[in-house]
Write an enzyme that holds these catalytic residues in place. Structure first.
Site, PDB file in Angstrom:
ATOM      1  N   HIS A 152      42.289  54.187  57.257  1.00 20.23           N
ATOM      2  CA  HIS A 152      42.439  53.203  58.329  1.00 20.23           C
ATOM      3  C   HIS A 152      43.106  53.868  59.528  1.00 20.23           C
ATOM      4  O   HIS A 152      44.060  54.642  59.371  1.00 20.23           O
ATOM      5  CB  HIS A 152      43.354  52.054  57.888  1.00 20.23           C
ATOM      6  CG  HIS A 152      42.730  51.101  56.905  1.00 20.23           C
ATOM      7  ND1 HIS A 152      41.414  51.157  56.512  1.00 20.23           N
ATOM      8  CD2 HIS A 152      43.275  50.032  56.256  1.00 20.23           C
ATOM      9  CE1 HIS A 152      41.177  50.169  55.660  1.00 20.23           C
ATOM     10  NE2 HIS A 152      42.276  49.483  55.476  1.00 20.23           N
ATOM     11  N   GLY A 187      38.522  49.547  39.379  1.00 15.04           N
ATOM     12  CA  GLY A 187      38.259  49.306  40.810  1.00 15.04           C
ATOM     13  C   GLY A 187      38.622  50.494  41.680  1.00 15.04           C
ATOM     14  O   GLY A 187      39.174  51.494  41.207  1.00 15.04           O
ATOM     15  N   ALA A 188      38.315  50.380  42.973  1.00 10.79           N
ATOM     16  CA  ALA A 188      38.555  51.485  43.908  1.00 10.79           C
ATOM     17  C   ALA A 188      40.046  51.839  43.959  1.00 10.79           C
ATOM     18  O   ALA A 188      40.418  53.016  43.941  1.00 10.79           O
ATOM     19  CB  ALA A 188      38.045  51.119  45.300  1.00 10.79           C
ATOM     20  N   VAL A 189      40.911  50.824  44.029  1.00 11.26           N
ATOM     21  CA  VAL A 189      42.353  51.088  44.074  1.00 11.26           C
ATOM     22  C   VAL A 189      42.871  51.486  42.698  1.00 11.26           C
ATOM     23  O   VAL A 189      43.684  52.410  42.566  1.00 11.26           O
ATOM     24  CB  VAL A 189      43.119  49.855  44.621  1.00 11.26           C
ATOM     25  CG1 VAL A 189      44.629  50.058  44.494  1.00 11.26           C
ATOM     26  CG2 VAL A 189      42.744  49.600  46.079  1.00 11.26           C
ATOM     27  N   ARG A 194      52.865  37.852  48.300  1.00 12.43           N
ATOM     28  CA  ARG A 194      53.546  38.609  49.352  1.00 12.43           C
ATOM     29  C   ARG A 194      54.495  37.771  50.207  1.00 12.43           C
ATOM     30  O   ARG A 194      55.543  38.249  50.609  1.00 12.43           O
ATOM     31  CB  ARG A 194      52.511  39.273  50.273  1.00 12.43           C
ATOM     32  CG  ARG A 194      51.828  40.464  49.646  1.00 12.43           C
ATOM     33  CD  ARG A 194      50.838  41.085  50.626  1.00 12.43           C
ATOM     34  NE  ARG A 194      50.002  42.074  49.957  1.00 12.43           N
ATOM     35  CZ  ARG A 194      48.752  42.347  50.311  1.00 12.43           C
ATOM     36  NH1 ARG A 194      48.210  41.708  51.347  1.00 12.43           N
ATOM     37  NH2 ARG A 194      48.054  43.253  49.666  1.00 12.43           N
ATOM     38  N   GLN A 250      39.383  49.857  60.554  1.00 14.52           N
ATOM     39  CA  GLN A 250      39.574  49.898  59.109  1.00 14.52           C
ATOM     40  C   GLN A 250      38.314  50.314  58.345  1.00 14.52           C
ATOM     41  O   GLN A 250      37.204  49.913  58.669  1.00 14.52           O
ATOM     42  CB  GLN A 250      40.084  48.536  58.624  1.00 14.52           C
ATOM     43  CG  GLN A 250      41.481  48.219  59.168  1.00 14.52           C
ATOM     44  CD  GLN A 250      42.081  46.930  58.648  1.00 14.52           C
ATOM     45  OE1 GLN A 250      42.518  46.096  59.437  1.00 14.52           O
ATOM     46  NE2 GLN A 250      42.136  46.753  57.345  1.00 14.52           N
ATOM     47  N   ARG A 273      34.087  42.000  31.820  1.00 12.92           N
ATOM     48  CA  ARG A 273      32.871  42.716  32.189  1.00 12.92           C
ATOM     49  C   ARG A 273      33.034  44.239  32.132  1.00 12.92           C
ATOM     50  O   ARG A 273      32.150  44.968  31.691  1.00 12.92           O
ATOM     51  CB  ARG A 273      32.443  42.277  33.595  1.00 12.92           C
ATOM     52  CG  ARG A 273      31.116  42.790  34.073  1.00 12.92           C
ATOM     53  CD  ARG A 273      30.681  42.073  35.373  1.00 12.92           C
ATOM     54  NE  ARG A 273      31.743  42.043  36.378  1.00 12.92           N
ATOM     55  CZ  ARG A 273      32.026  43.036  37.202  1.00 12.92           C
ATOM     56  NH1 ARG A 273      31.331  44.148  37.171  1.00 12.92           N
ATOM     57  NH2 ARG A 273      33.009  42.939  38.075  1.00 12.92           N
ATOM     58  N   CYS A 328      47.329  47.019  53.138  1.00  9.13           N
ATOM     59  CA  CYS A 328      47.157  48.435  53.505  1.00  9.13           C
ATOM     60  C   CYS A 328      47.447  48.694  54.982  1.00  9.13           C
ATOM     61  O   CYS A 328      48.162  49.646  55.326  1.00  9.13           O
ATOM     62  CB  CYS A 328      45.747  48.903  53.172  1.00  9.13           C
ATOM     63  SG  CYS A 328      44.437  47.763  53.685  1.00  9.13           S
ATOM     64  N   GLY A 387      38.522  49.456  51.874  1.00  6.44           N
ATOM     65  CA  GLY A 387      39.449  48.342  51.771  1.00  6.44           C
ATOM     66  C   GLY A 387      38.788  47.094  51.190  1.00  6.44           C
ATOM     67  O   GLY A 387      39.474  46.201  50.699  1.00  6.44           O
ATOM     68  N   LYS A 418      48.139  38.567  57.891  1.00  8.62           N
ATOM     69  CA  LYS A 418      48.898  39.397  56.942  1.00  8.62           C
ATOM     70  C   LYS A 418      49.694  40.451  57.696  1.00  8.62           C
ATOM     71  O   LYS A 418      50.893  40.650  57.449  1.00  8.62           O
ATOM     72  CB  LYS A 418      47.934  40.084  55.952  1.00  8.62           C
ATOM     73  CG  LYS A 418      47.420  39.187  54.841  1.00  8.62           C
ATOM     74  CD  LYS A 418      46.568  39.989  53.846  1.00  8.62           C
ATOM     75  CE  LYS A 418      45.102  39.725  54.013  1.00  8.62           C
ATOM     76  NZ  LYS A 418      44.219  40.455  53.096  1.00  8.62           N
TER      77      LYS A 418
END
Lengths: 351, 351
Positions: B252, B16-18, B103, B159, B43, B132, B163, B223
């Protein structure tokens, strides 16, 4: 041109982004117009435009251009207004000026018809059209102020590039295409054409609109602060602004926090107020993902308001999201609306 | 893999991106790593990635995958974390979870090392990495809170689409190209993949990130509100947020208004504080048009702060502009930094 009796209206800056919208707004509305004169710099003079199907050749704006003009809508930059607006007034025209040249002049009414139309009665020939980001905010806040009072406004803006003119739109689009093609870009206009440095706007965010003042705020931010107080006749109102340019072509958005005077006001009360407020369209239904967005506001005269929430800590605090077409209600439409108000109030006479 | 003694680190959501940023951050930093295990959904399993020049084949994440892992960095969505983080802990791993799954769990520390590194000592196997947009804000505010106290925070965010993951980046770019070519677009992902409606993001602004809650705030906004209070150990802090998605790939930005406890604090005092604060780079010189922008923050671990102004009405009020790479300090770098802190505090042992 279109009627034998009617007003002779001049548009100064007719070839610019706002001038073009002034012309199309005049075409759509029902002001009685017998003639239009389109004026510009020497560079753009000779351009052929059309008005209600007839060709109009743009002429160079000079003092003599204003002979016989009833209302002159100016949007050609502050220096043009400073030079030519007094000349137009001298020749009997009423000037509606879209630049910042006269806005804070105490002899010049600064008018948003939904808020302070009556101020037009005090005009001395020049009427100032407020800054785009100010107009849409005060249209949304005035009904709330009237009902519940207003003590504080904190706004962060999300402003479109068309506010910086047609060349800024072209710069954004060219940069977007080049960046998508992995080409180098060379920013030349934004954030401010006349400032020292220029930055990427496509796929970026620039927290500067207009030049910086000595207090660290930009001139755009000080315009929002000072103009809001003047339009609302509230020199004591606490206002702060952070103005930010984004890669959007047209449509300014604003995240606005306000505090009202009364305790116990509810979100539903504010929604009720705004749903019938002049110039406002309420778009606020979170469960259906209904909220204002610039892409939906383009080409419309209204101010769209949504995301209305009560602050979780401050009973008098509310959050709003306000969007409008910065070229229309933020500029051209508000100017034409002022012309309509002048007629309605008998401050200009149809000959 | 790179050392005979060292940690065995797993990255869950490695494709993934992160996850990609976690891997490149682990490559750049100096954690003693003896082995990496890259995990993903069925996958993406089989994808070949590299780590410090060696090929690593991504494996499907299963409970057994965590045998022998010292630290597992999770960024594969909340449902994966809920299912597999307890399995990892059961097998002796410490989990650093980048989703919102744990969290607000009172048994789980929510950590930004510059702010509350000591909270790591109370961990029970799982450590949560904050949202983030929360992380970059608290890094900027903590030095101010320590020096002058803090009573109120109002933030409006700007943002980036990354994200929302790699597919959202692709959607924005495809839309931008199509709109530049005057083609129709068909939004499918943003603002929220799993929500009912999808809107244009290229050349537009969407005032929705994550789903709406019953109170009219989005989950992203809640959040920011709840996590800020937890990280700063200030349940009484007044916090409000308006979270907005823009056509920016990464980085961001935040327009933040704060009120401190002390009177008479100056902008220069805040600039002095932030110029030596951990994790912060002060970029604040209006006369030279120096301020933070996402295009300049991409690829950097720091939180950039500028446009610091004292409010014109409230002596205790200040405005700041805060920018950071949401994939790095907002996610991958903060997670790796937590791993480094665990080592520094002796909470994980190199075998």
């Amino acid at each position: 041109m279109t009627e034998t009796q009617g007003l002779h209206i001049a548009v100064v800056g007719a070839t610019g982004a706002v001038g073009q919208q002034m012309i199309s707004t005049l075409e759509k509305r029902n002001l009685p117009i017998k003639k239009v004169t389109f004026l510009s710099s020497a560079r753009s003079a000779g351009t052929k435009l059309s008005f209600k199907g007839e060709e109009v050749i743009v002429q160079e704006a000079k003092p003599e251009s204003f002979e016989g003009i009833d209302i002159a809508l100016f949007s050609a930059g502050g220096s043009v207004s400073k030079e030519l607006a007094p000349e137009a007034v001298k020749r009997g025209a009423i000037v509606v000026d879209n630049t910042s040249a006269f806005r804070m002049d105490e002899n010049v009414p600064l008018v948003v018809p939904e808020v302070n139309e009556e101020d037009l009665k005090k005009h001395n020939g020049i009427i100032a059209n407020p800054n785009c980001s100010t107009i849409q905010m005060v249209v949304a806040l005035e009904p709330i102020r009237q009902a519940y009072g207003l003590s504080k406004v904190l706004v962060s803006t999300y402003q479109a590039v068309s506010g910086a003119g047609a060349a800024a739109i072209a710069e954004m689009k060219d940069q977007a295409r080049d960046l998508l093609d992995n080409k180098e870009i060379e920013p030349k206009i934004l954030p401010v054409g006349g400032d020292k440095k220029h930055y990427q706007i496509a796929f970026n965010v620039i927290p500067q609109i207009d030049k910086f003042q000595d207090n660290g705020f930009t001139f755009e931010e000080m315009k929002m602060i000072n103009e809001t107080k003047k339009i609302m006749h509230m020199p004591e109102l606490a206002v702060a602004a952070t103005c930010v340019r984004l890669p959007v072509e047209t449509g300014h958005s604003e995240s606005v926090y306000i505090e009202v005077d009364q305790s116990g006001v509810t979100v539903d009360q504010i929604k009720d107020l705004l749903s019938s407020a002049p110039g406002v369209v309420l778009e606020d239904n979170p469960s259906e993902q209904i909220y204002p967005m610039p892409a939906n506001a383009v080409g419309k005269n209204d101010v769209f308001v949504g995301r209305i929430r009560k602050d979780l800590d401050e009973d008098k605090g509310f959050h709003l999201w306000v969007v409008s077409d910065n070229l229309l209600k933020g500029a051209a439409w508000n100017s034409v609306q002022i012309a309509e108000s002048l007629l309605k109030l008998g401050l200009v006479t149809v000959k």
